[in-house]
Design an enzyme around this catalytic site. Structure first.
Site, PDB file in Angstrom:
ATOM      1  N   ASN A 119       0.932  -1.100  -0.132  1.00  0.00           N
ATOM      2  CA  ASN A 119       0.060   0.136   0.068  1.00  0.00           C
ATOM      3  C   ASN A 119       0.974   1.292   0.034  1.00  0.00           C
ATOM      4  OD1 ASN A 119      -1.631   2.205   0.437  1.00  0.00           O
ATOM      5  ND2 ASN A 119      -2.704   1.132   2.196  1.00  0.00           N
ATOM      6  N   GLY A 146       0.243   4.119   0.419  1.00  0.00           N
ATOM      7  CA  GLY A 146      -0.039   5.174   1.381  1.00  0.00           C
ATOM      8  C   GLY A 146       0.404   4.677   2.850  1.00  0.00           C
ATOM      9  N   CYS A 147       1.240   3.613   2.586  1.00  0.00           N
ATOM     10  CA  CYS A 147       1.678   3.294   4.219  1.00  0.00           C
ATOM     11  C   CYS A 147       2.924   3.138   4.425  1.00  0.00           C
ATOM     12  CB  CYS A 147       1.216   1.714   4.501  1.00  0.00           C
ATOM     13  SG  CYS A 147       1.675   0.880   5.979  1.00  0.00           S
ATOM     14  N   GLY A 148       3.501   4.017   5.445  1.00  0.00           N
ATOM     15  CA  GLY A 148       4.929   4.293   5.681  1.00  0.00           C
ATOM     16  C   GLY A 148       5.866   2.822   5.963  1.00  0.00           C
ATOM     17  N   ARG A 186       6.000   1.259   2.549  1.00  0.00           N
ATOM     18  CA  ARG A 186       6.999   2.211   1.688  1.00  0.00           C
ATOM     19  C   ARG A 186       8.536   1.562   2.278  1.00  0.00           C
ATOM     20  NH1 ARG A 186       3.367   6.113   2.571  1.00  0.00           N
ATOM     21  NH2 ARG A 186       5.116   7.218   3.904  1.00  0.00           N
TER      22      ARG A 186
END
Length: 114
Positions: free
Chosen positions: A8, A10-12, A15
């Site tokens: 995802n 949008g997920c730290g 990433r």
């Protein structure tokens, strides 16, 4: 080595795990954005089995209604049904290699299967 990440952007944590994978020169990486292309029930069963965790251990509680729905203590079938119906309930990132599967929280857990 081949690796697949259910990611995802949008997920730290997701990433950060992706960065670890991309930083290695020996990984043939497949990135699957699981909110756009969620894994099916059979794939989820296999991923959690290979990770050595119950599906309820892979439930995302932050930002979802998983706890209110009792998914953190529910049986496998109930959890899997919920995840298939709403992939936001799948905690991320999951990474699969020939050496196994890990729910990479923290991201460094990916090193266990590289």
């Amino acid at each position: 080595m081949k690796a697949t990440i259910w990611h995802n952007p949008g997920c730290g944590k997701s990433r950060a795990t992706l960065e670890i994978l991309q930083g290695r020169g020996d990984v043939d990486l497949e990135v699957l954005e699981y909110l756009k292309n969620p894994p099916g029930r059979d794939k989820l069963v296999q991923l959690y089995r290979d990770a050595g965790i119950a599906p309820r251990e892979g439930v995302r509680t932050y930002g979802t209604d998983a706890e209110e729905r009792g998914l953190t203590t529910a049986d496998d079938a109930t959890v899997l049904d919920a995840m298939v119906a709403d992939p936001r309930l799948i905690e991320r990132p999951l990474v699969e290699t020939d050496k196994g599967v890990r729910l990479c929280r923290p991201p460094e857990r990916v090193n266990e299967i590289l």
